[in-house]
Design an enzyme around this catalytic site. Structure first.
Site, mmCIF file in Angstrom:
data_model
loop_
_atom_site.group_PDB
_atom_site.id
_atom_site.type_symbol
_atom_site.label_atom_id
_atom_site.label_comp_id
_atom_site.label_asym_id
_atom_site.label_seq_id
_atom_site.Cartn_x
_atom_site.Cartn_y
_atom_site.Cartn_z
ATOM 1 C CG ASP A 251 -81.627 -29.097 50.898
ATOM 2 O OD1 ASP A 251 -82.358 -29.957 50.392
ATOM 3 O OD2 ASP A 251 -81.023 -28.223 50.233
ATOM 4 C CB ALA A 252 -78.293 -30.595 49.172
ATOM 5 C CD GLU A 288 -81.445 -33.854 49.533
ATOM 6 O OE1 GLU A 288 -81.869 -34.147 48.404
ATOM 7 O OE2 GLU A 288 -81.327 -32.696 49.933
ATOM 8 C CG HIS A 383 -89.306 -32.293 48.431
ATOM 9 N ND1 HIS A 383 -88.632 -32.881 49.479
ATOM 10 C CD2 HIS A 383 -88.411 -31.460 47.837
ATOM 11 C CE1 HIS A 383 -87.395 -32.433 49.511
ATOM 12 N NE2 HIS A 383 -87.216 -31.571 48.527
ATOM 13 C CD GLN A 385 -86.152 -38.966 43.452
ATOM 14 O OE1 GLN A 385 -86.290 -39.040 42.229
ATOM 15 N NE2 GLN A 385 -84.963 -38.824 44.010
ATOM 16 C CG ASN A 388 -86.619 -31.686 41.487
ATOM 17 O OD1 ASN A 388 -87.001 -30.523 41.389
ATOM 18 N ND2 ASN A 388 -85.783 -32.080 42.438
#
Length: 583
Positions: A251-252, A288, A383, A385, A388
């Site tokens: 993640d990120a 990501e 999840h 797009q 959020n």
């Protein structure tokens, strides 16, 4: 792994640590490296599960193990041992799934089935196989506070949350996926910890000054960072080893601040490659990243970090704008149809170009002659797009069936690794909203007020923005599996099954060469054409029918009725698409 005895713990900060175990309190001795060890006899976990935790300094509050494998009573109290070797695996013949050529399916366990468990998800594997899925990607499953969560508020990185069935159920799930021919990718979060139950700072310098989007940054390069890095890498190896997972979605990673000589991501790639060689199966690392920087997925021999793939939001943005016409915020730069053509040919739209949303140049060009296209994972929904957005609405709500089929066509027949989001294959009407179940009233209230206030600033009526703490928000987000049996759901499911079969049948659709893909657009008519080897993908984004002259005698797929081939001309109705074989 760095862990020594079953109850040893790294805790350089406290002056005193005691072990609360099986109803008793045992003193612990500090070693020079900051690890603490019990000084007297303790229960042997091999003889059965043991509940345990730690008393820090003079506090009588039991804190969970930073490396806890189970938190049966929640994230605020005792841990429980778990023997990962007890599971009798049946996947000895499993040879793995490489990412190249595969289709990923992203799901959230709590909303994927009515039961919201790993065992219940096993019952849906035949459905996933029917649409051509190769890899199942689970949103984070690590332990979190409350009864349900998106997963990104996790604090027990080593524990599978009990609401999903716990670690034994996780092993059953992976074993079942492998038996069905499906690989498993686990979404993991190493850039922050959730706001409830994060006791790691009591033990050591896991976090550092400076904040990212979600809170304090993880300490990757300061004092004590070596053990923190080991904590992360050991967690990754746990999923890939003890649970036989086939890959991790990181993640990120742009929030991982690391000035070390060897970046954490490269160090992780080295150790995962070694485990892959030992296990004899491909193990995949997918980042990501918001950076549009191919260094992440460039092999180490060529000066990169050596990760296998990364998400590419530019594809999503270009497809979304082309279909919906939405140009607010970061969508603005993707308004021309040529943006979609550039993404398909070059991988990134922003590859050093000016981003109006960021108000600066953004991204780095991809070496299209050297990098394979499968290193970019793309989607028309995911999840983030969906969830959020203010009300968690899917593109299903604003597009007709033909447009939804075009989104599927571009994703599954485009040059990249496609990822589907749960329910999109039957145009699920259920939203995927942002939900939390924080047990602390003040935290729940702050989360709800912050969420509603954020969208109110963007012009949304606060009364329509769902309260993330309201249980109804979670319940609304559960898939309705009855929808795929008739009407719109059945029609869209047929589209996805056809495209899945076509992708697996046609070598051109999994050709990893950027140079094998070329695009043409007509901005006025909104006609888009993408050539992939001997195939041509046509999409009419406009409102008027189009006649396209093509050198073909065979139409392989259409998004719906009305596409006709006659005399070397393909008639493509508005909002429709087709795949033809080039002569």
């Amino acid at each position: 792994m760095s862990r020594r005895g079953p109850y040893d713990v790294w805790a350089p900060r406290p002056e005193r640590v005691r072990l609360s175990v099986a109803g008793d309190v045992v003193a612990m001795q500090r070693n020079p490296d900051g690890w603490w060890t019990p000084v007297s006899a303790v229960p042997d976990p091999a003889s059965g599960d043991v509940d345990y935790g730690y008393l820090i300094d003079d506090s009588d509050e039991v804190r969970p193990d930073p490396r806890s494998r189970r938190q049966p009573a929640g994230v605020h109290t005792h841990s429980r041992t778990f023997d990962a070797s007890a599971h009798a695996w049946s996947d000895e013949s499993w040879t793995g799934r490489q990412l190249a050529g595969s289709v990923i399916y992203e799901l959230h366990l709590g909303t994927f089935t009515p039961e919201g468990t790993l065992d219940a998800a096993l019952g849906k594997l035949d459905h996933l196989r029917s649409i051509g899925v190769d890899l199942v990607e689970l949103m984070p499953v690590n332990a979190f506070g409350g009864a349900y969560n998106w997963g990104y508020d996790g604090v027990g990185w080593f524990a599978v949350d009990e609401t999903y069935g716990g670690p034994a159920a996780y092993q059953r799930f992976v074993d079942g996926c492998h038996a069905a021919g499906l690989g498993v990718i686990q979404d993991v979060v190493y850039n922050h910890l959730g706001p409830s139950g994060n006791y790691l700072p009591l033990f050591g310098p896991y976090l550092t000054s400076g904040r990212n989007t979600w809170g304090d940054s993880v300490n990757l390069d300061g004092d004590g960072a070596a053990e923190v890095r080991r904590h992360i890498i050991d967690n990754a190896l746990m999923w890939l080893g003890d649970y036989h997972v086939d890959g991790l979605r990181l993640d990120a990673v742009h929030a991982l601040q690391d000035s070390s000589p060897t970046h954490l991501l490269e160090e992780l790639a080295v150790e995962v490659a070694a485990l892959s060689a030992h296990r004899g199966v491909p193990l995949t690392l997918i980042a990501e990243s918001d950076l549009n920087d191919p260094r992440l997925v460039t092999p180490r021999e060529a000066g990169g970090y050596g990760l296998d793939a990364q998400w590419s939001d530019d594809f999503h943005h270009a497809v979304h704008v082309a279909l919906t016409g939405e140009t607010d915020g970061y969508y603005a730069d993707f308004e021309p149809l040529s943006a979609l053509a550039k993404v398909c040919e070059k991988g990134f739209f922003h590859d050093g170009t000016f981003s109006t949303f960021r108000e600066s140049d953004h991204g780095v060009p991809i070496d299209v002659a050297a990098m394979p296209t499968w290193r970019l994972v793309v989607c028309s929904q995911n999840h983030d797009q969906v969830g959020n957005r203010a009300i968690g609405d899917r593109i299903t709500d604003s597009l007709d069936d033909d447009q939804l089929a075009c989104a599927a066509l571009l994703t599954l027949c485009g040059p990249f690794t496609p990822m589907l989001f749960q329910g999109e294959e039957w145009a699920a009407s259920t939203p995927f909203q942002f939900f939390t179940a924080h047990e602390e009233p003040e935290l729940g209230r702050a989360t709800a007020e912050g969420r509603i206030g954020e969208f109110a600033k963007m012009g949304w009526d606060p009364s329509v923005v769902p309260d993330p703490q309201d249980p109804a928000t979670f319940e609304r987000s559960k898939l309705d599996w009855a929808e795929l049996l008739s009407g719109r759901g059945a029609r869209m499911l047929s589209v996805y099954r056809q495209l899945g079969a076509l992708r697996h049948a046609e070598p051109a659709l999994t050709d990893p060469s950027f140079l094998a893909t070329s695009c043409e657009v007509d901005e006025a008519s909104r006609l888009f054409s993408m050539t992939r080897g001997d195939l041509q993908i046509l999409v009419n984004f406009g409102d008027a029918p189009m006649a396209v002259r093509v050198a073909t005698t065979e139409v392989l797929f259409t998004t719906g009725p009305g596409v006709e081939l006659a005399g070397g001309v393909v008639a493509v109705p508005p909002h429709a698409g087709a795949v033809v074989r080039r002569s």
